[in-house]
Design an enzyme around this catalytic site. Structure first.
Site, PDB file in Angstrom:
ATOM      1  N   SER A   5       0.906  -1.125  -0.016  1.00 39.78           N
ATOM      2  CA  SER A   5      -0.038  -0.062  -0.123  1.00 39.78           C
ATOM      3  C   SER A   5       0.882   1.101  -0.050  1.00 39.78           C
ATOM      4  O   SER A   5       1.661   1.457  -0.916  1.00 39.78           O
ATOM      5  CB  SER A   5      -0.849  -0.265   1.150  1.00 39.78           C
ATOM      6  OG  SER A   5      -1.949   0.700   0.912  1.00 39.78           O
ATOM      7  N   HIS A  29      -7.472  -5.552  -1.382  1.00 41.61           N
ATOM      8  CA  HIS A  29      -6.320  -4.934  -0.886  1.00 41.61           C
ATOM      9  C   HIS A  29      -5.546  -5.698  -0.211  1.00 41.61           C
ATOM     10  O   HIS A  29      -4.276  -5.796  -0.211  1.00 41.61           O
ATOM     11  CB  HIS A  29      -6.681  -3.524  -0.190  1.00 41.61           C
ATOM     12  CG  HIS A  29      -5.677  -2.476  -0.037  1.00 41.61           C
ATOM     13  ND1 HIS A  29      -4.925  -1.954  -0.993  1.00 41.61           N
ATOM     14  CD2 HIS A  29      -5.122  -2.179   1.141  1.00 41.61           C
ATOM     15  CE1 HIS A  29      -3.994  -1.180  -0.667  1.00 41.61           C
ATOM     16  NE2 HIS A  29      -3.908  -0.936   0.767  1.00 41.61           N
ATOM     17  N   ASP A  73      -9.051  -4.541  -5.944  1.00 37.61           N
ATOM     18  CA  ASP A  73      -8.678  -3.985  -4.678  1.00 37.61           C
ATOM     19  C   ASP A  73      -9.861  -2.707  -4.546  1.00 37.61           C
ATOM     20  O   ASP A  73     -10.140  -2.135  -5.551  1.00 37.61           O
ATOM     21  CB  ASP A  73      -7.423  -3.190  -5.278  1.00 37.61           C
ATOM     22  CG  ASP A  73      -6.751  -2.638  -3.832  1.00 37.61           C
ATOM     23  OD1 ASP A  73      -7.406  -2.204  -3.085  1.00 37.61           O
ATOM     24  OD2 ASP A  73      -5.703  -2.068  -4.042  1.00 37.61           O
TER      25      ASP A  73
END
Length: 838
Positions: free
Chosen positions: A701, A808, A774
């Site tokens: 991330s 994610h 995601d």
């Protein structure tokens, strides 16, 4: 009952279920810098199928997980749940709808989730004796669990996608038996059930009976999707959300699955419908059981924000028949807020029942138009209104910053919290809710980033109605505080008894080296007995009962969880400290394989894994985090897994981005980031555990964003692994991470911080991994696709792995195995293989 996604999480959450993450560790060796080998030009195009990493890494993925523990209201029984190994891609790839910011499993009318408990049993806290439960559904698949206020029962949600089951079950605790209570829960918006205060039944949300098949998706359009905006005063920031409604067909589909029927279900299974079916964002019973606080989404829905931003109606209903008692507010859609992380919508916000009163509402209302950029002495007013709701609300408090929740105790005692993100200042006040005219008393004021001076969070216990309230000593003069005990020596968790008159704290428990002990709950009203977990570098966390009245008493073990990866005992872990070139103190956790000796074995290839953080002061950025005495948990998610392959690992090296005073941290993001990385590299090289030719950098991330920037602006690393990142900040124009200015206010910052703009400077190999689905704000899959295309087109060395059906965080066993296999091959090719475990 609520699980509606919010704009940001509460700063004052209080977990009720404790999970122990038990994982493992490995050893090493150094080869010639593979970065000098010829890159595999444009290799491995298209689909390759899922792949497996080495056996050592497969063992990390398949290591058993420790059970989670849920303590009963009277704190004398625990429910233990076991979560199995990772789900298969077959499960993860089941049909899933992406609507209004939610992920919905249409087969079960539930939120999509893939982690379910498959074992449930009971344990006595006094002796640790375990009891099995008969009659549980098979296969068992528990999504959520809740104790009844009188602790005679446990309710749980059984969700099984293969059969379409979404059921409510209850366990008779004394009899140790389970039975199904309800067959058709709707858990799209929340858990779908909550106990009534008298423990005689539950408030539930059911699937609508006779609603027919879902509306057909697609087909011939009936017209365009139209949005319009008109000139308005002030800037409205709109985050880059995913999974939004796109048209009326989506809206009808959302209605079909999210609409639920409120009902009461008695313990004998008799169900009584309440009110009308609707999209309930929140539905909760008052402590006296007479009223329901209802929040329903209203049409027209938004195409710009998720369901949390939809228009809503807040009402009080009768718990007897669901009739309307009082309308609290009709709130418009929230399609953007003023600039700044302290911005809030106007009108009623954060409404809930007061836990220590029969039926009293409490909420906040912004007094500055929700705009942190507007000058205002009072930012938020906290309002209170009691049943029968026929009198105007009274003002409980006027705050100079934003309301951040209340812990309720009794009529003359509650703790009110406020916070201001811009300055990181948090305050806690002692108030008398039955005497709103009484001046509040300030108990603490500090920076939220000042871990060393954190007084701890107040301990809560369940009252007779099942509400969490302050644990108050029997003499009524003290409460109890739980803290991490952050210090220059590392975290040392504690429990304090806090005298409400003298405002002095007395320490009852403090974790001591060479182990790490974390308090879970005081087991009696006066804090003479403590449930805790205790762990050490080679010993996983287990539950113990510690007497606080007898300082000589040894803790009594309740569980005996084994090391999940015994082959990795002996991993070396050290909390290292070093300085940045401007004098800022930095820390990291250095982990080395079992049996490794730097002088004898020489340098190892090293994987550094980090995540930048913004700070307002250098002092806060320099504070030590974590503890050297915690269990060496080796997870497949972090870099520690590669200890199993003989790599050295630097975990969470400090990457502070500091903005003192009125300065914005991101104005100097790159020079600070580079200085952090240089300091970390210098330190591990100085220690002789690696050399400059065999270091890789990685992150997930915002850590992936960091990785791409470091490869673009330095030659410190020979390779990078960037998972689920964002690389072009013009695609997140209304702020990202902690940056609260929009693109048009800080264009230069957005441009300089975007590694996409410097893809031509990435001269070292970079591996991109991303989930195709995601759903995280800002990290659209296109971010990795375009970044890879840029590096490829500019002649760089890169690889892109797009994981099907993954969000994610990756969920399927096949995806995790592939993630590790790709990373393993990448490290071996670029910085060489690790040293074999002996």
């Amino acid at each position: 009952m609520t699980r509606t996604p919010g704009r940001r999480a509460s700063r004052w959450s209080h977990p009720l279920i404790l999970g122990l993450a038990l994982l493992a560790v490995p050893p090493l060796a150094l080869a010639a810098p593979a970065a000098k080998r010829a890159p595999q030009a444009a290799a491995s195009q298209g689909e390759q199928g899922y792949v497996l990493p080495s056996a050592a890494l497969q063992a990390v993925v398949d290591a058993p997980r420790a059970p989670t523990l849920s303590l009963s209201p009277q704190r004398d029984i625990a429910a233990l749940m076991q979560t199995p190994a990772l789900p298969s891609i077959t499960e993860v790839a089941q049909p899933e709808l992406k609507l209004a910011g939610l992920r919905i499993n249409p087969a079960t009318h539930s939120a999509s989730r893939f982690s379910f408990a498959n074992k449930l049993w009971l344990m006595g806290i006094a002796d640790g004796n375990e009891r099995q439960i008969s009659g549980l559904p098979q296969p068992l698949s528990i999504a959520t669990l809740a104790w009844s206020p009188d602790q005679k029962y446990i309710a749980f949600n059984q969700v099984h996608a293969a059969t379409g089951a979404n059921e409510l079950w209850i366990v008779d605790v004394v009899a140790g038996s389970a039975r199904r209570l309800l067959a058709d829960l709707n858990t799209v918006m929340d858990d779908g059930y909550s106990w009534l205060p008298d423990s005689r039944g539950l408030l539930v949300l059911q699937q609508r009976s006779g609603q027919g098949p879902a509306p057909a998706a697609g087909g011939i359009p009936t017209g365009p999707a139209v949005q319009q905006t008109e000139a308005a005063a002030g800037v409205r920031s709109i985050r880059t959300y995913q999974d939004l409604l796109r048209n009326e067909a989506d809206a009808r589909l959302f209605d079909h699955y999210a609409t639920a029927q409120p009902a009461m279900v008695a313990l004998n299974g008799v169900t009584r419908p309440l009110s009308t079916a609707g999209v309930y964002l929140d539905l909760g019973v008052s402590p006296d059981g007479r009223y329901l606080l209802s929040q329903r989404a209203l049409r027209p829905y938004s195409y710009l924000v998720p369901v949390s931003g939809f228009a809503r109606r807040i009402e009080i209903l009768s718990a007897q028949d669901g009739t309307l008692v009082h309308t609290v507010a009709d709130l418009p859609r929230v399609e953007g807020l003023p600039t700044g992380n302290d911005a809030e919508p106007t009108g009623v916000r954060d409404i809930s029942w007061r836990a220590d009163a029969d039926a009293t509402l409490v909420w906040a209302e912004a007094q500055d138009g929700g705009d942190p950029n507007r000058e205002a002495k009072v930012r938020d007013a906290v309002m209170m209104q009691a049943a029968p709701f026929d009198r105007p609300p009274v003002t409980l408090a006027r705050l100079g910053s934003r309301y951040a929740g209340i812990q309720w105790g009794r009529g003359d005692l509650a703790l009110l919290n406020e916070a201001w993100w811009k300055s990181r200042v948090v305050k806690q006040w002692q108030i008398a809710p039955d005497q709103p005219e009484k001046e509040p008393e300030l108990l603490s004021e500090r920076s939220s980033q000042d871990r060393y001076n954190d007084p701890g969070r107040p301990g809560l216990v369940r009252d007779a109605n099942g509400r969490g309230r302050l644990q108050i000593s029997t003499d009524g003069r003290s409460i109890f505080l739980y803290g991490l005990g952050a210090s220059p020596e590392g975290d040392r968790p504690f429990v304090d008894r806090f005298d409400l008159d003298s405002k002095q704290a007395t320490r009852l428990f403090h974790s001591q080296a060479p182990s790490y002990a974390a308090p879970v709950a005081l087991l009696d009203q006066d804090g003479t007995s403590l449930l805790l977990t205790r762990e050490a570098p080679d010993a996983p966390a287990n539950f113990y009962v510690q007497s606080l009245a007898d300082a000589t008493a040894a803790p009594k073990a309740l569980t005996r969880f084994e090391h999940p990866l015994p082959q990795l005992r002996g991993v070396s872990k050290e909390q290292i400290r070093y300085k940045r070139n401007d004098g800022v103190d930095l820390t990291a956790t250095l982990m080395l394989p079992p049996g490794y000796n730097a002088k004898k074995d020489g340098p190892l290839p090293l994987l550094m894994w980090a995540y930048p953080g913004e700070f307002k002061t250098a002092a806060a950025a320099s504070q030590v985090t974590d503890s050297p005495y915690r269990f060496n948990a080796i997870s497949y998610w972090g870099p520690q897994a590669f200890l199993a392959k003989g790599y050295a690992v630097l975990v969470s090296p400090s990457m502070p981005i500091i903005g003192e005073g009125d300065k914005e941290p991101n104005d100097t993001y790159l020079p600070q980031l580079i200085a952090n990385a240089e300091a970390a590299v210098d330190e591990v090289v100085r220690r002789g555990v690696t050399d400059r030719e065999h270091i890789a950098i990685g992150g997930h991330s915002y850590g992936a964003f960091m990785t791409a920037n470091l490869l673009a602006h330095t030659r410190l690393f020979k390779a990078g692994i960037a998972r689920s990142g964002a690389y072009n900040r013009t695609l997140t124009p209304f702020g990202f991470q902690a940056e609260e200015r929009n693109y048009w206010q800080a264009q230069e910052v957005y441009q300089k911080m975007s590694p996409f703009n410097y893809a031509d400077r990435i001269k070292d190999p970079i591996l991109f991994i991303h989930g195709v689905d995601d759903n995280n704000s800002g990290t659209f899959p296109i971010q990795s696709e375009r970044m890879f295309a840029a590096v490829k087109g500019l002649g760089g060395d890169a690889r892109l792995v797009m994981l099907p059906n993954e969000s994610h965080a990756y969920r399927a066993r096949e995806s995790i195995m592939t993630m590790l296999a790709e990373s393993e091959r990448w490290l071996e090719r670029t910085i060489g293989p690790g040293k074999a475990i002996k």
